[in-house]
Design a protein around this motif. Sequence first.
Motif, PDB file in Angstrom:
ATOM      1  N   THR A   1       0.814  -1.212   0.000  1.00 31.85           N
ATOM      2  CA  THR A   1       0.000   0.000   0.000  1.00 31.85           C
ATOM      3  C   THR A   1       0.850   1.266   0.000  1.00 31.85           C
ATOM      4  OG1 THR A   1      -0.150  -0.096   2.423  1.00 31.85           O
ATOM      5  CG2 THR A   1      -1.929  -1.124   1.153  1.00 31.85           C
ATOM      6  N   THR A   2       2.170   1.119  -0.072  1.00 30.16           N
ATOM      7  CA  THR A   2       3.061   2.271  -0.170  1.00 30.16           C
ATOM      8  C   THR A   2       3.261   2.656  -1.633  1.00 30.16           C
ATOM      9  OG1 THR A   2       4.247   1.698   1.870  1.00 30.16           O
ATOM     10  CG2 THR A   2       5.401   3.104   0.302  1.00 30.16           C
ATOM     11  N   ARG A   3       3.278   3.946  -1.887  1.00 30.50           N
ATOM     12  CA  ARG A   3       3.497   4.452  -3.254  1.00 30.50           C
ATOM     13  C   ARG A   3       4.999   4.611  -3.456  1.00 30.50           C
ATOM     14  NH1 ARG A   3       0.053   9.665  -2.728  1.00 30.50           N
ATOM     15  NH2 ARG A   3       0.474   9.249  -0.537  1.00 30.50           N
TER      16      ARG A   3
ATOM     17  N   PRO B   1       1.619   1.362   6.559  1.00 26.44           N
ATOM     18  CA  PRO B   1       0.750   1.273   5.374  1.00 26.44           C
ATOM     19  C   PRO B   1       0.384   2.644   4.833  1.00 26.44           C
ATOM     20  CG  PRO B   1      -0.063  -0.076   7.208  1.00 26.44           C
ATOM     21  CD  PRO B   1       1.002   0.805   7.766  1.00 26.44           C
ATOM     22  N   PHE B   2       0.064   2.681   3.548  1.00 21.63           N
ATOM     23  CA  PHE B   2      -0.475   3.855   2.856  1.00 21.63           C
ATOM     24  C   PHE B   2       0.475   5.051   2.914  1.00 21.63           C
ATOM     25  CE2 PHE B   2      -4.174   1.439   4.435  1.00 21.63           C
ATOM     26  CZ  PHE B   2      -4.701   1.067   3.213  1.00 21.63           C
TER      27      PHE B   2
ATOM     28  N   TRP C   1      -5.254  -5.909   9.069  1.00 21.29           N
ATOM     29  CA  TRP C   1      -5.240  -4.631   9.784  1.00 21.29           C
ATOM     30  C   TRP C   1      -5.504  -4.864  11.266  1.00 21.29           C
ATOM     31  CZ3 TRP C   1      -5.160   0.255   7.044  1.00 21.29           C
ATOM     32  CH2 TRP C   1      -5.251   1.371   7.871  1.00 21.29           C
TER      33      TRP C   1
ATOM     34  N   SER D   1      -4.941   9.973  -1.353  1.00 19.77           N
ATOM     35  CA  SER D   1      -5.581   8.968  -0.492  1.00 19.77           C
ATOM     36  C   SER D   1      -6.403   7.987  -1.315  1.00 19.77           C
ATOM     37  CB  SER D   1      -6.469   9.659   0.546  1.00 19.77           C
ATOM     38  OG  SER D   1      -5.716  10.455   1.422  1.00 19.77           O
TER      39      SER D   1
ATOM     40  N   ALA E   1      -4.194   5.478  -2.765  1.00 24.72           N
ATOM     41  CA  ALA E   1      -3.732   4.546  -1.734  1.00 24.72           C
ATOM     42  C   ALA E   1      -4.799   3.504  -1.414  1.00 24.72           C
ATOM     43  CB  ALA E   1      -3.354   5.315  -0.466  1.00 24.72           C
ATOM     44  N   TRP E   2      -6.049   3.947  -1.268  1.00 26.70           N
ATOM     45  CA  TRP E   2      -7.126   2.997  -0.975  1.00 26.70           C
ATOM     46  C   TRP E   2      -7.395   2.068  -2.155  1.00 26.70           C
ATOM     47  CZ3 TRP E   2      -8.726   1.721   3.600  1.00 26.70           C
ATOM     48  CH2 TRP E   2      -8.669   2.631   4.651  1.00 26.70           C
TER      49      TRP E   2
ATOM     50  N   LYS F   1      -5.291   0.578  -3.789  1.00 25.96           N
ATOM     51  CA  LYS F   1      -4.356  -0.539  -3.682  1.00 25.96           C
ATOM     52  C   LYS F   1      -4.862  -1.617  -2.732  1.00 25.96           C
ATOM     53  CE  LYS F   1      -0.421   2.527  -4.559  1.00 25.96           C
ATOM     54  NZ  LYS F   1       0.823   3.105  -4.000  1.00 25.96           N
TER      55      LYS F   1
END
Length: 583
Positions: free
Chosen positions: A30-32, A188-189, A253, A412, A415-416, A418
Amino acid sequence: MARLGLSPRSSLQRACVSLVRAYLQFALRTTRWTFYVTPEAFPLLIGRNGTNGIMAFWHEILPATPVLCLWAKNASPSLRVKVLISRNRDGRMIADIIAPWGIGTIAGSSDTRGKNKGGAAAFRQMRKALLAGEQVVMTPDGPRGPRRMAQPGMAALAAAVRKPVVPVGAYYSGLQLNSWDKMVIPLPFGKGRFVCGNPIEIGKNNPDGTGLLAETLTQQMREATDGPDTTTDAYHVFRWAMPSQSIAPSKIWACVATLIAPSLPFLLRSRQRQGKELPDRVREKMGFPSRARPKGKLVWFHAASVGEVLSILPLITAWLEKDAGSTALVTTGSVTGARIVAQYQANHAASAHLIHQFVPLDVPRWGKRFLDYWSPHAAVFTESELWPNLIGQCRAHQIPVALVNGRMSASSFKAWQKAPRIAKRLMASFSWIAPRSEADAGHFKALGCNGLEPTGDIKAYAQPLPVNEQSLKALQRHIGQRPVFLAASTHSGEDETILQAAALARKTVPELLTLIVPRHPERGADISALASGAPRRSLNEWPQGSHTLWICDTLGELGLFYTLATCAFIGNSLLSAQNGGGG
């Protein structure tokens, strides 16, 4: 080479490996990621035309190893990669964690104090792998340091096989451990980047090549890690997302939050020392109440900090006026938000039916404790407060949840996207969402939200920031007619630029007084030192006639400073801002 495994007799160890692997997979996926690669390094990284070499990165970013390897394998599926990992218990666990991703390992580290740690055998295996055209990934400062100091082992290997070394630096959103290497655990994210510099080679006729390579490698890896100028044409830029690996994100999570829960009290204690938590109320962050629940209907309103609190207070006021017998439970995540609620309570009669608590951290057990005690009839979240565990607990308790002024930025949203399953499950937990704008509405709908209400930004109806009239008059008398430049809610990394801008402005307006209000007041001492000992409001120090700067490191007075200001700058808006959190 056979995969190193933990003892099959230890089910707890196997469970830990599976949980850590799932967390890493979730966080890294979830990391760019952005890769900055020099043209000379690119063919070596992906093994183009049979070329290969040694990839070198510091031990602190070891958890991100799969990203580098999988990115290279994605560009060249036939590429074979081996990672050198120490032969101790931690090394065996890391080998088990990364094994399912198709990344090979070589076990061993430098022999020390007469102990055989497999260094010689590992050297032979790496030499064999490199000569066979495989990539070898190493941490030249491992396994025990010194930190960010390349040891001679990698240089000796490069000299033996006449293969180049590619210095790799990385940065990503994460938590830094208090270990010898300051290892960074990814969150995450977030955002992450790899910087791959020009390959380093040992000259064929250079007898001191090994030592020279170690020194050069140390220097170039530090430069790659500490932020090179990636805006130049010296790098190819690649943006990449780690492929999905069939995980159940909502369960992961919850498992991850449960796993790290024992360490969170220490985090809260650290924040308490920094002034970011109230000592007598810090247990509220773990779901423990500090007030008695009144009888009757209770509606829970949650707002993260100052801006969200100000936007939702008119809604709370309207609710309490409509249903005078009910109670509004208002939670915030920050101390500054809590102070705004306290000021509201001091000035409104309806506050007798308002209770403030700090929102519990997103740990399932803590959220359950919170909801079991307060038992709200409904929950109203604001803007981008999307906590999967807490909102999932509301669903389990059959508590209807609404999101007002729903905000979903483009970053965001990406990110979501993903984690589409967790996003869809989260959207399904809301009874309805009132988006802030049409763009936000489109993002929520694309993620699976069906209960969308008309759009509109309720911040347009927010009450002005509170101002203490006595303090305002006292400051106006003290400052007089001097023009005031306000730098509000500044973040670390912005102060130097603000000080430079203020100095330039004083060339035109010599009597200008600059007020710096840090987002986190505990930074006041550092900013004062940076500004040659500028007076601080928290120490009851006032700006005198010769002072050009005043550090206003207090809470709950931002409305006062905005009233004084001739012009203002809103913090967390410069590229140099570190770890923002709202203006």
